[in-house]
Motif scaffolding. Structure first.
Motif, PDB file in Angstrom:
ATOM      1  N   PHE A 167       0.867  -1.182   0.000  1.00 46.46           N
ATOM      2  CA  PHE A 167       0.000   0.000   0.000  1.00 46.46           C
ATOM      3  C   PHE A 167       0.900   1.227   0.000  1.00 46.46           C
ATOM      4  N   VAL A 168       0.806   2.056  -1.048  1.00 44.12           N
ATOM      5  CA  VAL A 168       1.699   3.200  -1.222  1.00 44.12           C
ATOM      6  C   VAL A 168       0.907   4.499  -1.203  1.00 44.12           C
ATOM      7  N   LEU A 169       1.377   5.473  -0.435  1.00 39.50           N
ATOM      8  CA  LEU A 169       0.837   6.822  -0.461  1.00 39.50           C
ATOM      9  C   LEU A 169       1.879   7.699  -1.136  1.00 39.50           C
ATOM     10  N   ASP A 170       1.602   8.088  -2.373  1.00 35.97           N
ATOM     11  CA  ASP A 170       2.519   8.936  -3.120  1.00 35.97           C
ATOM     12  C   ASP A 170       2.194  10.387  -2.800  1.00 35.97           C
ATOM     13  N   GLU A 171       3.209  11.164  -2.527  1.00 37.42           N
ATOM     14  CA  GLU A 171       3.042  12.538  -2.050  1.00 37.42           C
ATOM     15  C   GLU A 171       2.178  12.525  -0.791  1.00 37.42           C
ATOM     16  N   SER A 201       7.305  11.265  -0.622  1.00 39.36           N
ATOM     17  CA  SER A 201       7.073  12.683  -0.825  1.00 39.36           C
ATOM     18  C   SER A 201       8.378  13.355  -1.245  1.00 39.36           C
ATOM     19  N   ALA A 202       8.257  14.233  -2.207  1.00 39.06           N
ATOM     20  CA  ALA A 202       9.422  15.010  -2.629  1.00 39.06           C
ATOM     21  C   ALA A 202       9.534  16.287  -1.818  1.00 39.06           C
ATOM     22  N   THR A 203       8.482  16.634  -1.091  1.00 43.96           N
ATOM     23  CA  THR A 203       8.433  17.936  -0.424  1.00 43.96           C
ATOM     24  C   THR A 203       7.971  17.846   1.022  1.00 43.96           C
ATOM     25  N   VAL A 204       8.245  16.760   1.713  1.00 48.53           N
ATOM     26  CA  VAL A 204       7.747  16.616   3.084  1.00 48.53           C
ATOM     27  C   VAL A 204       8.324  17.717   3.979  1.00 48.53           C
TER      28      VAL A 204
END
Length: 134
Positions: free
Chosen positions: A85-89, A124-127
């Motif tokens: 299970f993946v949460l992208d961004e 996330s690229a911007t966490v």
């Protein structure tokens, strides 16, 4: 194969339709070589696509939280084989108010999955620092 219809092994959640399209396109480019079947659920199709997924065997589903929750509640997507299970961004998903939907999805998966998830990933690229403190 009949028992696998509508039951992905991996689900990737994305916060926006645009990101959904991007992730689907990248996964699709790799899927053929890896012999994986990938499907996509996006808003705006009035549920037609999710109803068709009940009749298909596939490995990966790329979708938004609201569409996934709706499909799970209507038993159009079955989490019985779900392993990843993946949460992208993930930070955007939480900032955009999807926390309640994500909690419902996780609860639904936990109660309906025949085996525990093997992996949950948040990308996330911007966490921001505020998300790391929680």
């Amino acid at each position: 194969m009949d028992d696998q219809f509508g039951a992905p092994r991996a689900i990737i959640l994305t916060p926006t339709r645009e990101l959904n399209q991007q992730v689907f396109k990248v996964c699709k480019s790799v899927a053929h070589t890896a012999k994986l079947r990938i499907r996509q659920l996006v808003g705006g199709d009035k549920g037609k696509r999710s109803r068709r997924l009940q009749e298909e065997a596939f490995d990966i589903l790329v979708c938004s939280p609201a569409r996934l929750l709706s499909a799970l509640e209507r038993k159009e997507i079955l989490p019985k084989l779900l392993e990843v299970f993946v949460l992208d961004e993930a930070d955007q998903l939480l900032d955009m108010g999807f926390t309640k939907d994500i909690k419902k999805i996780i609860s639904f998966i936990h109660h309906k999955n025949k085996a525990p998830l093997k992996q949950v990933a948040l990308f996330s690229a911007t966490v921001s620092y505020t998300h790391l403190r929680a």
